[in-house]
Write an enzyme that holds these catalytic residues in place. Structure first.
Site, mmCIF file in Angstrom:
data_model
loop_
_atom_site.group_PDB
_atom_site.id
_atom_site.type_symbol
_atom_site.label_atom_id
_atom_site.label_comp_id
_atom_site.label_asym_id
_atom_site.label_seq_id
_atom_site.Cartn_x
_atom_site.Cartn_y
_atom_site.Cartn_z
ATOM 1 N N GLY A 248 31.533 35.069 29.143
ATOM 2 C CA GLY A 248 32.154 36.069 28.299
ATOM 3 C C GLY A 248 31.264 37.255 28.000
ATOM 4 O O GLY A 248 31.585 38.072 27.129
ATOM 5 N N GLU A 282 28.459 30.534 32.455
ATOM 6 C CA GLU A 282 29.573 30.882 33.342
ATOM 7 C C GLU A 282 29.853 32.387 33.292
ATOM 8 O O GLU A 282 30.906 32.817 32.826
ATOM 9 C CB GLU A 282 30.835 30.115 32.929
ATOM 10 C CG GLU A 282 30.686 28.607 32.955
ATOM 11 C CD GLU A 282 31.857 27.898 32.285
ATOM 12 O OE1 GLU A 282 32.733 28.601 31.703
ATOM 13 O OE2 GLU A 282 31.894 26.663 32.312
ATOM 14 N N ARG A 285 32.576 38.809 34.533
ATOM 15 C CA ARG A 285 32.590 40.273 34.641
ATOM 16 C C ARG A 285 31.190 40.864 34.569
ATOM 17 O O ARG A 285 30.934 41.912 35.156
ATOM 18 C CB ARG A 285 33.509 40.862 33.573
ATOM 19 C CG ARG A 285 32.889 41.123 32.242
ATOM 20 C CD ARG A 285 33.830 41.833 31.281
ATOM 21 N NE ARG A 285 34.906 40.960 30.847
ATOM 22 C CZ ARG A 285 36.197 41.329 30.824
ATOM 23 N NH1 ARG A 285 36.538 42.545 31.208
ATOM 24 N NH2 ARG A 285 37.123 40.495 30.408
ATOM 25 N N ARG A 321 44.744 45.982 34.092
ATOM 26 C CA ARG A 321 44.032 45.909 32.815
ATOM 27 C C ARG A 321 44.454 47.000 31.812
ATOM 28 O O ARG A 321 44.649 46.686 30.634
ATOM 29 C CB ARG A 321 42.516 45.957 33.032
ATOM 30 C CG ARG A 321 41.956 44.752 33.785
ATOM 31 C CD ARG A 321 40.434 44.744 33.798
ATOM 32 N NE ARG A 321 39.918 44.458 32.477
ATOM 33 C CZ ARG A 321 39.364 45.361 31.689
ATOM 34 N NH1 ARG A 321 39.244 46.624 32.095
ATOM 35 N NH2 ARG A 321 38.927 45.023 30.488
ATOM 36 N N CYS A 353 57.813 52.349 38.167
ATOM 37 C CA CYS A 353 58.836 52.712 37.181
ATOM 38 C C CYS A 353 58.648 51.929 35.888
ATOM 39 O O CYS A 353 59.510 51.131 35.477
ATOM 40 C CB CYS A 353 60.232 52.481 37.763
ATOM 41 S SG CYS A 353 60.586 53.548 39.166
ATOM 42 N N GLU A 354 57.513 52.100 35.271
ATOM 43 C CA GLU A 354 57.174 51.519 33.968
ATOM 44 C C GLU A 354 56.320 52.540 33.226
ATOM 45 O O GLU A 354 55.375 53.091 33.802
ATOM 46 C CB GLU A 354 56.351 50.227 34.131
ATOM 47 C CG GLU A 354 57.000 49.120 34.925
ATOM 48 C CD GLU A 354 57.933 48.264 34.081
ATOM 49 O OE1 GLU A 354 57.968 48.471 32.850
ATOM 50 O OE2 GLU A 354 58.612 47.403 34.666
ATOM 51 N N TYR A 382 38.483 41.371 37.379
ATOM 52 C CA TYR A 382 39.882 41.343 36.934
ATOM 53 C C TYR A 382 40.654 42.563 37.439
ATOM 54 O O TYR A 382 41.505 43.108 36.752
ATOM 55 C CB TYR A 382 39.962 41.233 35.409
ATOM 56 C CG TYR A 382 39.205 40.032 34.891
ATOM 57 C CD1 TYR A 382 39.690 38.747 35.109
ATOM 58 C CD2 TYR A 382 37.986 40.170 34.250
ATOM 59 C CE1 TYR A 382 38.986 37.642 34.679
ATOM 60 C CE2 TYR A 382 37.269 39.074 33.814
ATOM 61 C CZ TYR A 382 37.775 37.809 34.029
ATOM 62 O OH TYR A 382 37.066 36.709 33.610
#
Length: 440
Positions: A248, A282, A285, A321, A353-354, A382
């Site tokens: 993290g 672990e 990123r 993201r 189209c969003e 990610y």
């Protein structure tokens, strides 16, 4: 005069002869060869980040298991494997990718709250380092499967320490109301739960409190809690030999300070460093995010005065993201801006189209025009791994650069190929009834 900043994605990017390069390779040349949009990663930066973490943690001989969910491209995994990294996986697919990329099974840890029977069996057959069990129900499931295979499974209990990671609500995992891990205050059940579970051995504890954490303070609290639990369980007769301290560790996307691996080492030293446990982390990123960028071409600039929309050929299906987390990615032109150029304010959007297909709002940047190439920075984590084929768009290429050379490590998957994955049922091709017969 309002001038745009010239911040580059990381140390391996530079303007050379007016064009943005990665490890000396022109991004424009790659675009010409593979088309846009595409992801590109720096092998040199991957090694640099891995070695920085390994050096900081060297006094504690910590095992580093790369969180494959951050970027599971096999070329990326292979670069990290050559550096000595193991893998933290959360699916059977990631297990297959890790093993095929040169990561030994003995360096694989399997996390995740919803492992299937087939995934657990595959991991046990492969002989992975350990399974991080996230519930008492999962302990019983692992025991049964291990018994059917004639094996003894080595298991770490993932503990939920109820620590606030001080991060985005959608990526926190160590609070009591999150779905992950066993509540620390429910460990009193453990003595009774493990009676009769002859096919597993509890070898350690694991934790993971969230992602994109920028201060060591939450880790200090969480590691302190897991140290307390280790002493408590040892006092009750459990042989706790390993501590998986999770990951993290955050990265700067905008104006944040970079997470300090030295501060992480200090947190480990003051909390769990004297327990005699084999330690592991672990990272995800923090190793890959700024090693990769998304390269896209401006399709057009739409003048909707007073707004200017820079419409890219990349979209939210390529990099989700911003739509999912409102995340920031610096946007840098591939062609070096003219010194002193006045910034223009754009909404940088994709073609889907969003309304959420938006990479940046009111972003001040050098002027761009149709055909220009831009880079969305810090996209190595990610990015491709969360991409999709929404709007029947192609899965875009991934490219690896290493010491002045580049290779396509995932080719573009076209709509024609995607349709080849599908089949019409036999009955769908039957002629429809017509006329009066159809009305009966």
């Amino acid at each position: 005069m309002d001038r745009p900043t010239r911040r580059l994605p990381s140390s391996v990017f530079a303007y050379e002869a007016g064009v943005l390069t990665l490890e000396g390779v022109s991004l424009a040349a790659i675009a010409e060869a593979v088309g846009t949009p595409f992801y590109v990663y720096s092998a040199g930066r991957l090694r640099e980040r891995y070695r920085a973490l390994a050096t900081a943690l060297a006094p504690f001989d910590v095992d580093i298991h790369f969180a494959a969910k951050a970027n599971s491209n096999r070329a990326v995994l292979a670069v990290l494997a050559a550096e000595g990294a193991g893998a933290d996986i959360v699916s059977g697919g990631e297990l297959a990718r890790a093993l095929s990329s040169g990561i030994p099974a003995a360096k694989v840890v399997f996390s995740g709250v919803g492992k299937t029977e087939d995934e657990i069996a595959a991991a046990l057959r492969a002989g992975i380092h350990q399974i991080n069990a996230e519930s008492y129900e999962e302990l019983h499931l692992i025991d049964r499967i291990a018994g059917e295979l004639g094996l003894v499974a080595e298991v770490a209990l993932r503990i939920n320490p109820d620590v606030d990671a001080e991060t985005h609500a959608k990526i926190t995992t160590g609070k009591k109301d999150n779905k992950f891990g066993i509540d620390a205050d429910r460990l009193a059940r453990l003595d009774n739960e493990v009676k009769g579970l002859a096919n597993l051995k509890i070898v350690g504890l694991a934790m993971h409190i969230g992602s994109q954490i920028l201060s060591a303070k939450p880790f200090l609290a969480a590691y302190g809690r897991i140290a307390e639990l280790t002493r408590e369980l040892r006092g009750r007769g459990f042989d706790i030999q390993r501590l998986d301290l999770g990951g993290g560790f955050g990265v700067p996307y905008e104006n944040e300070l970079e997470f300090s691996f030295d501060d992480l080492a200090a947190a480990i030293r003051t909390t769990v460093g004297d327990l005699g446990c084999r330690l592991s982390v672990e990272p995800g990123r923090s190793l890959v995010a700024d090693a990769g960028v998304l390269v896209s071409r401006v399709t057009l600039v739409k003048d909707a005065s007073p707004m200017q929309f820079a419409v890219l050929d990349a979209a939210m299906n390529d990099l989700v993201r911003p739509a999912m987390y409102d995340s920031h990615h610096d946007i840098v032109p591939v062609k070096e801006p003219v010194a002193g150029v006045q910034a223009v304010e754009y909404d940088v959007v994709g073609p889907i189209c969003e309304s959420s297909d938006t990479f940046a709002k009111r972003r001040k940047m050098p002027p761009v025009a149709a055909g220009d190439l831009v880079v969305l920075a810090t996209a190595g984590a990610y990015g491709a791994t969360m991409s999709s084929t929404y709007n029947s768009r192609a899965l875009i290429p991934e490219v690896l650069v290493d010491a002045g050379r580049f290779a396509v490590v995932r080719r573009r998957v076209t709509i024609e190929e995607q349709m080849g994955w599908e089949r019409l049922p036999d009955w769908a091709a039957a002629p429809a009834l017509s006329g009066s017969r159809a009305a009966e």
